[in-house]
Scaffold this motif. Structure first.
Motif, mmCIF file in Angstrom:
data_model
loop_
_atom_site.group_PDB
_atom_site.id
_atom_site.type_symbol
_atom_site.label_atom_id
_atom_site.label_comp_id
_atom_site.label_asym_id
_atom_site.label_seq_id
_atom_site.Cartn_x
_atom_site.Cartn_y
_atom_site.Cartn_z
ATOM 1 N N THR A 176 0.803 -1.222 0.000
ATOM 2 C CA THR A 176 0.000 0.000 0.000
ATOM 3 C C THR A 176 0.840 1.278 0.000
ATOM 4 O OG1 THR A 176 -0.136 -0.029 2.409
ATOM 5 C CG2 THR A 176 -1.913 -1.138 1.210
ATOM 6 N N GLY A 232 -8.564 6.398 -2.667
ATOM 7 C CA GLY A 232 -8.089 5.036 -2.483
ATOM 8 C C GLY A 232 -6.871 4.979 -1.571
ATOM 9 N N LEU A 235 -7.757 5.418 2.123
ATOM 10 C CA LEU A 235 -8.425 4.236 2.675
ATOM 11 C C LEU A 235 -7.477 3.047 2.787
ATOM 12 C CD1 LEU A 235 -11.812 4.522 0.766
ATOM 13 C CD2 LEU A 235 -11.463 4.877 3.213
ATOM 14 N N GLY A 236 -6.333 3.126 2.085
ATOM 15 C CA GLY A 236 -5.372 2.030 2.162
ATOM 16 C C GLY A 236 -5.508 1.021 1.041
ATOM 17 N N ALA A 237 -5.782 1.479 -0.184
ATOM 18 C CA ALA A 237 -5.872 0.570 -1.328
ATOM 19 C C ALA A 237 -4.479 0.151 -1.779
ATOM 20 C CB ALA A 237 -6.609 1.252 -2.478
ATOM 21 N N GLN A 238 -4.400 -0.890 -2.596
ATOM 22 C CA GLN A 238 -3.135 -1.378 -3.129
ATOM 23 C C GLN A 238 -2.520 -0.332 -4.061
ATOM 24 O OE1 GLN A 238 -1.681 -4.697 -2.648
ATOM 25 N NE2 GLN A 238 -3.030 -4.499 -0.871
ATOM 26 N N TYR A 247 -8.604 3.369 -9.453
ATOM 27 C CA TYR A 247 -9.493 4.122 -8.558
ATOM 28 C C TYR A 247 -9.836 5.487 -9.133
ATOM 29 C CZ TYR A 247 -9.229 0.567 -5.000
ATOM 30 O OH TYR A 247 -9.366 -0.623 -4.326
ATOM 31 N N ALA A 285 -14.193 -0.488 -4.831
ATOM 32 C CA ALA A 285 -13.823 -1.729 -4.155
ATOM 33 C C ALA A 285 -15.047 -2.594 -3.872
ATOM 34 C CB ALA A 285 -13.087 -1.412 -2.852
ATOM 35 N N ASN A 289 -15.383 -6.310 -5.411
ATOM 36 C CA ASN A 289 -15.480 -7.514 -4.583
ATOM 37 C C ASN A 289 -16.770 -8.279 -4.848
ATOM 38 O OD1 ASN A 289 -13.095 -6.700 -3.489
ATOM 39 N ND2 ASN A 289 -13.948 -6.009 -1.543
ATOM 40 N N GLY B 153 -14.847 -2.991 2.191
ATOM 41 C CA GLY B 153 -13.872 -2.803 3.258
ATOM 42 C C GLY B 153 -12.583 -3.595 3.163
ATOM 43 N N PRO B 154 -12.664 -4.918 2.921
ATOM 44 C CA PRO B 154 -11.436 -5.718 2.928
ATOM 45 C C PRO B 154 -10.396 -5.280 1.893
ATOM 46 C CG PRO B 154 -13.358 -7.130 3.083
ATOM 47 C CD PRO B 154 -13.863 -5.744 2.814
ATOM 48 N N SER B 155 -10.794 -4.503 0.886
ATOM 49 C CA SER B 155 -9.810 -4.019 -0.090
ATOM 50 C C SER B 155 -8.961 -2.881 0.450
ATOM 51 C CB SER B 155 -10.523 -3.523 -1.363
ATOM 52 O OG SER B 155 -11.156 -4.586 -2.018
ATOM 53 N N PHE B 156 -9.348 -2.332 1.596
ATOM 54 C CA PHE B 156 -8.682 -1.137 2.101
ATOM 55 C C PHE B 156 -7.975 -1.433 3.420
ATOM 56 C CE2 PHE B 156 -12.364 0.818 -0.265
ATOM 57 C CZ PHE B 156 -11.614 1.268 -1.326
#
Lengths: 323, 323, 323
Positions: A176, A232, A235-238, A247, A285, A289, B153-156
Motif C-alpha cells: 500500500t 483510495g 483508505l489504504g488501497a493497493q 481508482y 472496491a 469484490n 472494506g477488505p480491499s482497504f
C-alpha cells in the motif's frame, strides 16, 4: 405516459441523414463515452485507442458502428439521439472490453456484434424507463452486457478457452506504499482507464481529447482522477492498482457528469460533485469484490450508480439545480 | 413529473428553524428508525443505545447529526422532511452498524461522516424515485451504504485490519432445539436488534420507547417479534440465532409499517400484515445467505423489500387501503 | 398516478363470479405460464404435468388455486385479472419448482401455500410498478419467490434435509459434441422445461397444448426452442444440457412474448424477436453462473429480463409497435 412522450421523439417523417452525417456519428459516439459530442474529441479518442493497441481501435469502432446502425434500423430519432452519438458509445465500450477479456478471435467479433445490438436495445429500454426521472442512461447498457457475457462466458467452450486481462496489477505487486511515479502516472491512467487503457501516455492523449472539447472539461477530468486516486490511498488501497488508474476512472466520469454536464455549476454543487467523485472511488472496491465472486468486473458501474443517485436527488434540493 | 412535484416541496421561502428546532431533529431522527416521530420515544432510544454500549450511542448520534445537517445544507424541505426526523434515521443506523462491523477507530469516524452524507443523498434520490408510487424510503439508504462499505472494506488496509461482530451466535452454539429462555429473551432482543443490540434488556428499553409513542405500537412490535421468532422455529432455524432476536427485528419493523403506519387497520389488513411479518422473517435467511458470499450482512433488507412489495400492491386491492 | 389508475381497475361493484367461473381460472392460470388464456390449452398442460409426475400436477394445481384465491380475497379485479388466469400462473410455477427442489414433504406443502400467497402479493406490486411502462409482470414473481426460498432453504433444518433436482445433466455426462438425438429431443424438451419437465414427450404434450391455442403459437414455440438450442451449440455449451432443453425454454417464452403476444408482427419485428430469442438463450449461462454461487437456479429469469428490455424499448422505435 413514459411510452407516449418517448415515441413522439421517434424518427417518423424526419429527413434521412446523408453519408457524411452517418460517418460523423462514429467519432461522436466514441466521444460520448466521456459525455462529449465534439467531433474532434472523438477523433483524438480513436487515435488514443489505436495507440493503446490496434485491437482496441478496431473492436471499439466495430461496436460503435453496429450499435448506431441497430438504432437507425429500428427507427430511433436521428435528431434527438443518433446524430449526437448517443447510440454509439455503449457499443464502443462493449467492443473494447470484450476484446480485452475474451482476446482477439472470430468468436469475439461475433459477440461484439451481438452485444452491440443487444446493448442498443437496452439503451432504448433504459431511455424509456429513466425518462420520467430525467436520468441519462450513462454507460449502464455497456455494464450490463459486458457483465452478463463475462459471467456467462465460462459455460461456453467456444467463448472462453482463454480468459485474458483480469488479474489486477496488485496481484503481482502487493503493498500500500504509494510512490511518486504511481501518483502521477495513476492520475493520467485514470483518464485512460475509462476505455480500459492502463498506460499513462494513452491517458494523456485522452486528456488532450477532453481539452479539445473544453479546457474546463479536461481540468475536471484530471482533478477527479487525482481525487479518486487519493481517496483510495487514504483508505489504504493497493498502490499498484492506484498507479494503474483503477481508482480514478469512475471518478473521472462522475466528475464530468456532476460538474458541468448535468448539474449547474455553483460553489455548493462543486462540493456536491466532489462528494460524488469520492463516493465513486470508494464504491470501486465494493463493486469489484461483489462481482469478483462470479468472475465479473467493476467496469463503470460505480460511475453509473453514483451519478444516477446524485442526479435523481436534485429535485429534493432547493440549492442544487439540473443544467 | 416526479421532478417537478418533488421540487415544489423543497424549502425555498420557508422560515429557517431555530436552535431548539434543530436539536429536536436528533431524537426524532432516532425515533424514525422505528417509524415514529415522538420526541420522547427518541430520547428513550438514545438511552437504550448507550446502555447497549457507549460507542453505539456516540456513533449513532454522529450519523444522525451529519445526515440531518447534509439535508439542511442542500436545501431539503424543513417542514416536510427534516423537522420530522426523516433525514436523520438512516444516519443513525449507518453510525451504529459501522462501529459494530469496523470497531471504534478514527477511520470509522471518517467513514460514518462520509457514509451519513452519502446516505442523505441516497435518501433524496429514493424519495424522488419512489414518489410516483407513494412508497417511503424506509431504511433502504442505510442498507445500501453499509452493505457497500462492508463488502468493499477488505480491499482497504486502513479500513479493515480487524473485522468485528459478524459471526452469528449459532456459530458457537449450533442446534435447533429452542429453550424457554431463548423464546422470551429472543422476543425482546428482536425489538433491540433493529438497532443491532442483542441483549434482551436493551430490547425492553426500546419497547418502552415504542409504548411511549403508543401502547398499540409497542404491542404490534412485541407480537411481530414473537411471530418472526416462531416462523424461524417452525422452519428449523438455529436456536441461538432465534434467541438473539435475529429472526425478529425485520418482523418488528414490517409489523409497525404494515399494521398502523402505512396501511389502514382492518381485520383483513391485519392478516395481510401478518403475512408480511412472516415473510420478513423467512426472507432473513435468503438475504443472509446471499450477502454472506461477499461478506455482507442481512441488515434490514428483508423489512425494506417486504414492506415495499406489500405497500406497492395496495392499489390493486379493493379491500386494503393506504393509511 | 400509478396508484389511482390501478385502483380504478379494482373489483368494487363487479358482480361476483360463480363456481364454474372460478373453476375455469385454474386451467386458464396454468395456460398463462405460456402467456395463453385458452381453457383447453390449460387442460392439456395439466395432463402434461401429470405425465411428467403426479407431484408436479398436484403441487402445480395447489399453487394455482392458492394464488388465485389470495387475489380474490384481497379484491383484485375479477374482469381484468383473475378471470383471465393472470393471478394463477406464478403460483403454478412456484408449486412445480418447489416440489422439484424440496421434494414431496408436508413442509413443501406449507411452503407452496405461503409462497403462492406471497407471489400473489408480489404480482400485484409489480403490476402497479410496471403499469406506467405498460410492461407485464411475466413470471417475475415466481422467479423471486422460488429464488428466495431456495437460497434461504439451507438455513432451515425442516426445509432442507434433502436438496433435490439441482445438478445439470452435463454434470454426469460432460462434452460439447451434439448428437442428432440431443438435437430433436432437446427441441421438444425446451418446450417442456418451461414447466421444469425434461422428457421430450412431455414437451410434445405442452406443444400440442400451444397448438390448441393457435398453430402459429405452437410454431413460434418450436422454432424458438430450436434457435435457443442452436445458440447454445454455436457458443459451445454442454451437449447434455442442450439435449435436456435447458437452453430452449427461456427462448420459447421470449419468442411467444415478442412474436405475436405483445409486439405487432412485421418482418422487422420478427427479426427483433429473433434477437431476443438468441439473447435469452445466451443469458441462460450468465444467470445460471450468477445464482450458482448462492445455490439459486436460472428459472425463467432470462425470459423475464430479456422480454422486459425488448418491450420497454419499443416506444423509442418508430418501426416497432406494441400489439
Amino acid at each position: 405516459m413514459a411510452s407516449s412522450s418517448a415515441s413522439s421523439g421517434a424518427g417518423a417523417g424526419e429527413p434521412g441523414p446523408g453519408a457524411s452525417d452517418l460517418l460523423r456519428t462514429v467519432p461522436r459516439g466514441i466521444a460520448q463515452v466521456d459525455l462529449q459530442t465534439n467531433l474532434w474529441t472523438g477523433l483524438v479518442f480513436i487515435v488514443a485507442l489505436f495507440v493503446g493497441g490496434w485491437q482496441f481501435g478496431v473492436f471499439g469502432l466495430l461496436g460503435t458502428v453496429v450499435a448506431t446502425l441497430t438504432a437507425l434500423a429500428l427507427g430511433v430519432s436521428w435528431r434527438d439521439n443518433v446524430s449526437l452519438g448517443l447510440e454509439g458509445f455503449c457499443g464502443t465500450l462493449i467492443g473494447v472490453s470484450l476484446v480485452l477479456y475474451l482476446n482477439v478471435r472470430w468468436m469475439t467479433v461475433v459477440l461484439v456484434i451481438f452485444g452491440a445490438i443487444a446493448g442498443s436495445v437496452l439503451t432504448a429500454a433504459l431511455n424509456v424507463l429513466l425518462k420520467p426521472y430525467r436520468l441519462p442512461t450513462l454507460t449502464a447498457p455497456f455494464c450490463v452486457i459486458t457483465t452478463v457475457m463475462v459471467v456467462g462466458g465460462p459455460s461456453f467452450a467456444r467463448v472462453w478457452d482463454r480468459h485474458a486481462g483480469t488479474a489486477p496489477p496488485s496481484a503481482a505487486d502487493p503493498g500500500t506504499a504509494l510512490g511518486w511515479g504511481e501518483l502521477w502516472q495513476g492520475t493520467f491512467s485514470g483518464v485512460g482507464q475509462v476505455f480500459f487503457q492502463n498506460q499513462w501516455y494513452v491517458g494523456v492523449i485522452f486528456l488532450i481529447g477532453l481539452c479539445v472539447a473544453g479546457w474546463r472539461t479536461g481540468l475536471v477530468a484530471l482533478v477527479s482522477s487525482l481525487v479518486g486516486l487519493l481517496t483510495g490511498w487514504v483508505l489504504g488501497a493497493q498502490a499498484a492498482d492506484l498507479g494503474a488508474g483503477l481508482y480514478g476512472y469512475n471518478s473521472v466520469l462522475t466528475g464530468i457528469a456532476l460538474c458541468g454536464t448535468f448539474v449547474s455549476v455553483t460553489r455548493l454543487s462543486a462540493l456536491y460533485a466532489l462528494v460524488g467523485v469520492v463516493a465513486a472511488a470508494g464504491l470501486t472496491a465494493g463493486i469489484g469484490n461483489l462481482f469478483a465472486v462470479v468472475g465479473g468486473h467493476t467496469l463503470t458501474w460505480p460511475f453509473v450508480l453514483v451519478t444516477w443517485v446524485f442526479l435523481a436527488a436534485v429535485p429534493m434540493y432547493a440549492r442544487i439545480a439540473r443544467a
